[in-house]
Design a protein around this motif. Structure first.
Motif, PDB file in Angstrom:
ATOM      1  N   VAL A   1       0.850  -1.195   0.000  1.00 48.91           N
ATOM      2  CA  VAL A   1       0.000   0.000   0.000  1.00 48.91           C
ATOM      3  C   VAL A   1       0.884   1.242   0.000  1.00 48.91           C
ATOM      4  O   VAL A   1       1.815   1.359   0.816  1.00 48.91           O
ATOM      5  CB  VAL A   1      -0.934   0.024   1.225  1.00 48.91           C
TER       6      VAL A   1
ATOM      7  N   ILE B   1      -7.028  -2.371   1.689  1.00 47.40           N
ATOM      8  CA  ILE B   1      -6.274  -2.439   0.428  1.00 47.40           C
ATOM      9  C   ILE B   1      -5.313  -3.612   0.431  1.00 47.40           C
ATOM     10  O   ILE B   1      -5.220  -4.353  -0.552  1.00 47.40           O
ATOM     11  CB  ILE B   1      -5.530  -1.114   0.176  1.00 47.40           C
TER      12      ILE B   1
ATOM     13  N   GLU C   1      -3.222   0.658  -3.760  1.00 46.33           N
ATOM     14  CA  GLU C   1      -2.480  -0.580  -3.946  1.00 46.33           C
ATOM     15  C   GLU C   1      -1.315  -0.311  -4.912  1.00 46.33           C
ATOM     16  O   GLU C   1      -1.475   0.358  -5.924  1.00 46.33           O
ATOM     17  CB  GLU C   1      -3.409  -1.663  -4.495  1.00 46.33           C
TER      18      GLU C   1
END
Length: 417
Positions: free
Chosen positions: A6, A179, A244
């Motif tokens: 992330v 995420i 991401e």
């Protein structure tokens, strides 16, 4: 399951020392104080007559006037900061899947000004319950991310985290987890608050939480100083676009840093006071390091909660010494609340941004207003006093703690390929 990486691809800020990211950063590294006499109402009968207000802000420059009237200030601030972050990240309908973009936001109080105005209006009347139909939709704490979502058509997870002053750090940790588990591509996170009101100031004054240094507001927020006498209330918003890593790369986004991990804990001790030995704070930093897979000696910078309260500052620094041992003296520790004041539920957002920009620019913002050494604080700690310090940083941590014993810590890393 392989966890996703992330990264942070966009930033937005509306603060007492700057109304966008560049203004905010310039003010941070120059050591500018945002505290000044309150302009929103008559403070004659108030114990504390100053705060860190957002300055030179005209909502109609950013939001349609009719729409703005239906928004409490904490939602206005959220929209303005998130607009900047989304633009900064280059997010467009063409480069995202709207069903995989969410908004997870933090607010400790929500629409306090709206609540105050409606109740006072009712109390001044004849007892007939006449309320604005937008009273509830303006006040509720979840409404800021709802507006961000509707404004941009984001159809992923949408909610507010409420954990007092840890709210926006908790929001970022939730967003990070969604995420990395593959449930979203992008999440707008951060927090906003607008509690510089008669009720907000009066309530915190009744708890003896606020500084009463009315003769010198600009020096009132003085974390780690022996003469500190309470925090200075601030307002505003900080927004971050979390994304991401592969998704960000595929669309050619610029990347500020990677989020390495997040930690949470509870003091389980007292309604408002920290544990004197910082037991919960020790736990939250250890949890964060463990989650990130980072060793204590790798950490180079900590943006502390550092509110300028007599008990809190000492407990947090004791905890840092306990977690990092002898390495603690090699860490650049600071408190940007010395400049911005305490933004409550938005604190984690703007302080995360300060940590990220410190990594990006190789400069640690100072802890200003320090004049008197506190004998209860380890003199070997580098508290980055009064002047910014240049330093190349790969790993930084940001601490935020809230009434009720809520603790949150987020770790940021310089992106490694």
């Amino acid at each position: 399951m392989q966890l996703k990486r992330v990264v942070v691809t966009g930033l937005g800020a509306l603060t007492p020392i700057g109304n966008n990211i560049q203004e905010y950063w310039d003010a941070l590294i120059s050591g500018k104080s945002g505290a000044a006499p309150i302009t929103y109402y008559d403070t004659e009968k108030h114990k504390t007559k100053f705060a860190c207000e957002v300055k030179n802000f005209k909502v109609e420059d950013f939001i349609d006037r009719k729409e703005a009237r239906r928004l409490d200030k904490f939602s206005q601030y959220a929209i303005v900061a998130s607009d900047e972050a989304i633009k900064d990240a280059g997010i467009t309908p063409e480069n995202i899947n709207k069903h995989r973009v969410g908004v997870i936001w933090g607010a400790g109080i929500g629409g306090l000004e709206t609540f105050q105005e409606e109740v006072l209006s009712y109390a001044a009347g004849d007892g007939t319950p006449r309320f604005n139909p937008f009273f509830i939709p303006k006040m509720i704490a979840d409404i800021a991310p709802a507006h961000i979502s509707m404004r941009n058509g984001f159809m992923g997870p949408n909610y507010t985290t409420v954990s007092a002053c840890a709210s926006s750090a908790n929001a970022m940790i939730d967003a990070f987890n969604y995420i990395r588990l593959g449930m979203c591509d992008v999440i707008i996170s951060g927090g906003s608050e607008a509690a510089v009101t008669i009720a907000g100031m009066g309530g915190f004054n009744s708890m003896h939480a606020l500084s009463t240094r009315n003769d010198s507001p600009e020096t009132a927020s003085r974390p780690f100083d022996a003469t500190r006498d309470g925090f200075v209330l601030g307002e505003g918003a900080g927004a971050l676009v979390l994304e991401e890593y592969e998704h960000a790369k595929a669309r050619g986004a610029k990347i500020y840093c990677e989020i390495g991990g997040g930690g949470m804990s509870s003091d389980a001790y007292h309604l408002t006071a920290p544990h004197p030995e910082g037991i919960g704070v020790i736990a939250v930093m250890e949890n964060c390091l463990r989650d990130a897979g980072v060793q204590p000696e790798e950490v180079e910078h900590i943006n502390t909660h550092g509110t300028s309260t007599p008990l809190g500052d000492v407990a947090e620094l004791k905890a840092i010494s306990a977690v990092f041992g002898d390495h603690a003296k090699n860490i650049n520790i600071n408190s940007t609340k010395s400049m911005t004041g305490h933004l409550l539920g938005a604190a984690g957002g703007i302080e995360a941004i300060a940590s990220i920009l410190a990594i990006k620019n190789g400069i640690i913002p100072p802890t200003i207003n320090h004049t008197t050494v506190d004998e209860n604080i380890n003199p070997e700690l580098n508290l980055t006093l009064n002047k910014a310090q240049k330093r190349a940083i790969k790993i930084a941590m940001s601490n935020t703690f809230g009434f009720g014993g809520h603790n949150a810590c987020v770790l940021f890393k310089k992106l490694e390929a």
